[in-house]
Scaffold this motif. Structure first.
Motif, PDB file in Angstrom:
ATOM      1  N   MET A   1       0.827  -1.200   0.000  1.00 12.82           N
ATOM      2  CA  MET A   1       0.000   0.000   0.000  1.00 12.82           C
ATOM      3  C   MET A   1       0.872   1.265   0.000  1.00 12.82           C
ATOM      4  SD  MET A   1      -3.318  -1.044   0.485  1.00 12.82           S
ATOM      5  CE  MET A   1      -3.923  -2.719   0.636  1.00 12.82           C
ATOM      6  N   THR A   2       1.941   1.205  -0.781  1.00 15.24           N
ATOM      7  CA  THR A   2       2.775   2.397  -0.930  1.00 15.24           C
ATOM      8  C   THR A   2       2.813   2.751  -2.407  1.00 15.24           C
ATOM      9  OG1 THR A   2       4.743   1.032  -1.155  1.00 15.24           O
ATOM     10  CG2 THR A   2       4.278   1.872   1.032  1.00 15.24           C
ATOM     11  N   ASP A   3       3.086   4.022  -2.674  1.00 16.13           N
ATOM     12  CA  ASP A   3       3.270   4.441  -4.049  1.00 16.13           C
ATOM     13  C   ASP A   3       4.714   4.166  -4.460  1.00 16.13           C
ATOM     14  OD1 ASP A   3       0.834   5.308  -5.054  1.00 16.13           O
ATOM     15  OD2 ASP A   3       0.994   7.271  -4.101  1.00 16.13           O
ATOM     16  N   HIS A   4       4.847   3.815  -5.710  1.00  8.61           N
ATOM     17  CA  HIS A   4       6.142   3.494  -6.304  1.00  8.61           C
ATOM     18  C   HIS A   4       7.201   4.537  -5.920  1.00  8.61           C
ATOM     19  CE1 HIS A   4       8.102   1.566 -10.036  1.00  8.61           C
ATOM     20  NE2 HIS A   4       8.948   2.506  -9.667  1.00  8.61           N
ATOM     21  N   ARG A  59       6.642 -12.096  -0.522  1.00 10.39           N
ATOM     22  CA  ARG A  59       5.967 -12.039  -1.825  1.00 10.39           C
ATOM     23  C   ARG A  59       6.059 -10.623  -2.405  1.00 10.39           C
ATOM     24  NH1 ARG A  59       0.236 -11.421  -2.941  1.00 10.39           N
ATOM     25  NH2 ARG A  59      -0.108 -11.951  -5.130  1.00 10.39           N
ATOM     26  N   PHE A  63       8.343  -9.241  -5.637  1.00  2.79           N
ATOM     27  CA  PHE A  63       7.754  -8.423  -6.700  1.00  2.79           C
ATOM     28  C   PHE A  63       8.634  -7.200  -6.963  1.00  2.79           C
ATOM     29  CE2 PHE A  63       5.121  -4.604  -7.467  1.00  2.79           C
ATOM     30  CZ  PHE A  63       4.582  -4.920  -8.714  1.00  2.79           C
ATOM     31  N   LEU A  64       9.068  -6.528  -5.896  1.00  4.44           N
ATOM     32  CA  LEU A  64       9.894  -5.330  -6.060  1.00  4.44           C
ATOM     33  C   LEU A  64      11.222  -5.667  -6.736  1.00  4.44           C
ATOM     34  CD1 LEU A  64       9.303  -3.624  -2.579  1.00  4.44           C
ATOM     35  CD2 LEU A  64       8.169  -3.122  -4.758  1.00  4.44           C
ATOM     36  N   ARG A  67      10.505  -6.802 -10.576  1.00  6.00           N
ATOM     37  CA  ARG A  67      10.136  -5.673 -11.418  1.00  6.00           C
ATOM     38  C   ARG A  67      11.205  -4.585 -11.429  1.00  6.00           C
ATOM     39  NH1 ARG A  67       4.861  -4.517 -12.830  1.00  6.00           N
ATOM     40  NH2 ARG A  67       3.598  -6.387 -12.888  1.00  6.00           N
TER      41      ARG A  67
ATOM     42  N   ASN B 175       0.446   2.717  -7.795  1.00  6.50           N
ATOM     43  CA  ASN B 175       0.086   1.829  -6.683  1.00  6.50           C
ATOM     44  C   ASN B 175       0.758   0.462  -6.823  1.00  6.50           C
ATOM     45  OD1 ASN B 175      -1.583  -0.182  -5.148  1.00  6.50           O
ATOM     46  ND2 ASN B 175      -2.690   1.673  -4.577  1.00  6.50           N
ATOM     47  N   LEU B 176       1.723   0.197  -5.948  1.00  6.87           N
ATOM     48  CA  LEU B 176       2.503  -1.037  -6.068  1.00  6.87           C
ATOM     49  C   LEU B 176       1.660  -2.276  -5.814  1.00  6.87           C
ATOM     50  CD1 LEU B 176       5.784   0.170  -4.341  1.00  6.87           C
ATOM     51  CD2 LEU B 176       5.512  -0.475  -6.744  1.00  6.87           C
ATOM     52  N   GLU B 177       0.747  -2.201  -4.855  1.00  6.19           N
ATOM     53  CA  GLU B 177      -0.087  -3.364  -4.553  1.00  6.19           C
ATOM     54  C   GLU B 177      -0.930  -3.748  -5.780  1.00  6.19           C
ATOM     55  OE1 GLU B 177       0.018  -5.245  -1.918  1.00  6.19           O
ATOM     56  OE2 GLU B 177      -1.720  -6.505  -2.363  1.00  6.19           O
ATOM     57  N   GLY B 179      -0.007  -3.236  -8.813  1.00  5.94           N
ATOM     58  CA  GLY B 179       0.951  -3.866  -9.720  1.00  5.94           C
ATOM     59  C   GLY B 179       1.134  -5.340  -9.387  1.00  5.94           C
ATOM     60  N   LEU B 180       1.257  -5.615  -8.100  1.00  2.73           N
ATOM     61  CA  LEU B 180       1.460  -6.992  -7.643  1.00  2.73           C
ATOM     62  C   LEU B 180       0.238  -7.855  -7.917  1.00  2.73           C
ATOM     63  CD1 LEU B 180       2.925  -9.191  -6.008  1.00  2.73           C
ATOM     64  CD2 LEU B 180       2.196  -8.045  -3.920  1.00  2.73           C
TER      65      LEU B 180
END
Lengths: 432, 432
Positions: A1-4, A59, A63-64, A67, B175-177, B179-180
Motif C-alpha cells: 500500500m505504498t506508491d512506487h 511475496r 515483486f519489487l 520488477r 500503486n505497487l499493490e 501492480g502486484l
C-alpha cells in the motif's frame, strides 16, 4: 500500500545517506471543501492499527526485486522495516480547520516517507465521511441517523465509512463487518426483494413478522403505501415496530402515514425514511413526523466532498550538520509553511471556540480555557493505549460530540460559508 | 461484507420456505451520472475473485450468534454457504447505458440475496472510476495517462481504482499493490519531500540521478522552475528522461519549459504534468507540449460521480407452484421492469453502435452486425476461465478499447448530454 515513488525516493536517499536524517512530516489540509464550516478528523485509529502490521512480505519483496522497482539495498531495508519514531496528532473525532496539523510523524526520512500513501488514504477517506456524517447528525437533531451506504462504496471503504459515521454521531450501521471489527450496533430488516419473493405482500409481511417478531420494520412502498400500512397493522397490531418509506415525496408521505398509523391505533409504531438522504433532505424533514433516517450514498461519498484533500508534507529535517531546520516548498499555488506545528483551540469564557492557533516552531499561547490539540499516539515506535479497536471508536465518538458542543452556533448552518473559526499562525519573532 | 438485512431476510425466507425459490436478480442503473454519455463497467473480475472466497468464518458466525443478528438455522445455512447458481453479465470493460443488465445472478433466493452488498460495492465503485478514466483517456488522445490517486481514496479502494483505470485506458499506476495483484505497470520517481530533505536542490537532483539513472523524471517546481530545469540539464545532460510540473499554470509553463529544454539541447526530455487534473484540464492541455498526464484525486473519486448508482433487483422468481414469474416493484420514483433481460448492441453497416436493445423475457432481435452482450461467468457455481486476475484485466482493457471504437463520435464529447445511444426495451407481445 505504498506508491512506487516512495520506494524510489527511499533508494536514492539510502544511497545519498540522507535517508537517516531525522524529519518531521505533517498532515494538514489547505482548505475545507467549498462552503464547509469545519472538518472532522477520522481514520487515526485505523492508521495506528495498520501501522502495527506495516511490514513487507517476501511475496511483496520478490515483486519489487523482479520488477526492479528498487535495488537490493532498499529491499533489505524494507525486509527489516519497523517504525521506531513518534506520532502525534489531533484526537480522532476532533474538529479540524485549514492548516490544523492533524497528524505529525517524527522519524528518519526512510521510515516517515513510506507511510505517506497509506496514512493519507485512510485519513482522506475516513475524514470525508465523518465530516459529512457530522453535518447530517446535526441536521437530524435528536433523531437517530443510521448508516446504510455500504453498497455505494468500495467493499472495504464501506467498513471504514460505517466506523467514521458512528464517530461523527450516527447510532448504527447496516454493515455487519463494521459491527464485528469495531463493536458497532448493526441494524436491518428487509428489502423490496423480500416482498417480491413472495406471491403476495401479505405472505411476505407474515413471513417477516413470524420470523423477526412484531417489533420489526416493514417496508411499505413495494406496491401501494396505504394498502401496505393497513395490511401491516392488520397483521401485527399495535405492537408493530416501524414502517419504512424508501421512495416518493417523503415529507408528505410521512405526514399522512403518521395520521393513518395513529388513526389505526398505532401511535407507537415508528416511521423510518431511507431514500437518497443527505444533510439538506434531513433538514427538510425536521418538521415531518419521522423517527429515524437511513443514509446511504451521500454519506459514503462525503456528500459532495468524497476526499479531504489532506496532504503529507515534510516541514523540518536535520541538515548535513545534524541541526533541525524548517523546510517548505515555494510552488506557486501549493506553498506550505515550514517548521513543526503545535495547536491550541482558543476557547472564550463562555466555553465557545474562537480560533485555531497554530504555533510554528513555537508553542501556541494558551489561556486557561484553551485546549491543547496534539495527543501522543506513538512514542519511540510504541503505540500508546486507547486509540484503536472498539475502544478507539468510542473515545473518538465522545471527543467528536464534545468538540461540536464547543463550536459557535454558526457551525451547524448548512448553507455555504467560511470556516466557523479562523486558523491563525503564531510565528517565532525574528531576531536579526 | 453483507448488510444486516440480507441475513434477516434470509432467516425469514428460510422460515417461510421461500428461501429456496429460484430467482433472477439483475444489476443495472436507472440513469448515468448527470451529463455523461456512457458508462464503463468494471469490477466484475474482482467480484468473481471474491465469490470464490465468499464464506462465513467461525469468528463471523459467532458474532452473528452473540449479537442475535439471526437464528441458529440461518447460521447453519451460512456455515455451509457456497454459491451454486449461474452468473451472466456484460464483459468487464464493456460500455453500458441506463437499464443495461450488466450482471445477472440466477440461483435460490438464499444464495442470491446475500451477495447484494458485496457485488454492488465492487461494481459501483470500480465502474465509477472506469467511467471517469475512460473520458480522461479519450481527452488525452495518444498521450499516456498515469494513475496516481491512491492517497485520495480508501487504501483498498485505491488498488481497485488503479485496476479500473488501466481497464479504461490508463497505461500505468503509482500503486505497487495493484501492480502486484493485477500485473499492472507501476511508475514513480520522487516528491517534493525528497528535494526538501537535502540541503540543496542540487544535492537532491544529484542523489536521484546517481541512484535512479539519467532517464529519471526530476520534479522541478519545489523552488523556482526555471532554475531547476537549468540545473537538471546541467547535471543530467541531454539524456535526462523527463521533468515533472505539479503546480501553477500548466499550459503556459509547459510551453516555456519545452522551449527552455529545447534551447538547452534536451529535445528528447519529456514533460509530465500532475496537478489536480481531470478530463477537462487534460483536454485544455491538448495543444500544450505535454508528454503524459498524472491523474489523482479526480480519477479515484469518479470525477464528480464517485459511485455508479447501480442497484440489484429481483426481476423473476418461482411462484408457489414452481413457475417462474416476472416481478417488479411499483414505487413512485423507483419503479423497475420485471422479467429477465438480455441485451444486444445494435451496430449499423458502418460499424457504429446505434442502440442498446434490452429484451424482456424475450431474445432481443439481432442483425448480423449486432453484438450479443451477455457472457457466461459462472455456470452451476463453476467459474468460467479468463475473467479474473491479470488475465481478466488485460481482457477487460481490450474489450473497453473495442467498445469505445464502436461508439458514435459524440461519445467523446465532454460537454453534458444524453447517453450517446438510446436504451430500448423489447417486450414480448401480449396475447389476450
Amino acid at each position: 500500500m505504498t506508491d512506487h515513488y516512495e520506494l524510489t525516493m527511499l533508494q536514492a536517499a539510502l544511497q545519498s545517506g540522507a535517508a537517516h536524517r531525522t524529519c518531521v512530516f505533517e498532515v494538514f489540509t489547505r482548505s475545507l471543501p467549498a462552503g464547509r464550516r469545519y472538518g472532522v478528523l477520522a481514520g487515526t485509529g485505523r492508521f495506528l492499527e495498520g501501522l502495527q502490521n506495516f511490514k513487507f512480505s517476501e511475496r511483496e519483496l520478490n515483486f519489487l526485486a523482479e520488477r526492479k522497482v528498487v535495488n537490493e539495498e532498499t529491499i533489505e531495508y524494507l525486509r527489516n522495516f519497523k517504525f521506531t519514531g513518534n506520532i502525534y496528532g489531533y484526537a480522532e473525532g476532533e474538529i479540524f480547520f485549514p492548516h490544523s496539523p492533524v497528524l505529525q510523524i517524527e522519524g528518519t526520512f526512510a521510515e516517515a516517507v513510506i507511510l505517506e500513501t497509506y496514512l493519507l488514504s485512510i485519513l482522506n477517506y475516513d475524514s470525508a465521511v465523518a465530516s459529512a456524517a457530522s453535518r447530517m447528525s446535526i441536521a437530524a437533531g435528536t433523531r437517530p441517523c443510521l448508516e446504510m451506504g455500504s453498497r455505494r462504496a468500495h467493499e472495504e471503504a464501506a467498513v471504514a465509512a460505517a466506523r467514521a459515521a458512528v464517530i461523527a454521531g450516527f447510532t448504527s450501521t447496516s454493515n455487519l463487518e463494521a459491527g464485528l471489527r469495531y463493536g458497532l450496533h448493526t441494524i436491518g430488516t428487509s428489502a423490496h426483494a423480500f416482498t417480491l419473493l413472495h406471491d403476495t405482500e401479505e405472505d411476505a409481511f407474515r413471513a417477516q413478522l413470524d420470523s423477526l417478531g412484531l417489533d420489526t420494520t416493514l417496508l411499505v412502498d413495494t406496491y401501494d403505501v396505504e394498502k401496505a400500512v393497513r395490511l401491516a397493522v392488520e397483521l401485527a397490531g399495535d405492537q408493530l415496530g416501524a414502517v419504512r418509506l424508501d421512495s416518493g415525496d417523503l415529507v408528505a408521505q410521512a405526514m399522512w402515514v403518521r395520521e393513518l398509523l395513529d388513526s389505526l391505533g398505532n401511535q407507537k409504531t415508528k416511521i423510518t425514511v431511507t431514500s437518497d438522504l443527505d444533510e439538506y433532505a434531513i433538514a427538510s424533514l425536521a418538521a415531518a413526523p419521522v423517527d429515524s433516517y437511513g443514509v446511504g450514498t451521500k454519506l459514503v461519498t462525503g456528500s459532495g466532498a468524497p476526499t479531504s484533500s489532506m496532504v503529507y508534507k515534510i516541514v523540518a529535517r536535520e541538515n548535513s550538520e545534524g541541526v533541525m531546520e524548517p523546510v517548505a516548498k515555494a510552488s506557486k499555488n501549493k506553498s506550505s509553511v515550514g517548521g513543526r506545528k503545535n495547536a491550541v483551540r482558543r476557547i472564550n469564557d463562555s466555553g465557545v471556540a474562537t480560533a485555531e492557533l497554530i504555533g510554528v516552531d513555537v508553542t501556541a499561547p494558551a489561556d486557561s480555557n484553551d485546549r491543547e490539540l496534539l495527543v501522543d499516539f506513538v512514542i519511540n515506535g510504541e503505540l500508546q493505549p486507547g486509540f484503536t479497536g472498539a475502544e478507539g471508536v468510542r473515545a473518538a465518538s465522545t471527543r467528536h460530540a464534545q468538540s461540536i458542543r464547543e463550536l459557535p452556533r454558526n457551525a451547524s448552518r448548512l448553507s455555504a460559508g467560511e470556516p466557523v473559526i479562523p486558523s491563525e499562525f503564531i510565528v517565532k519573532e525574528q531576531t536579526n
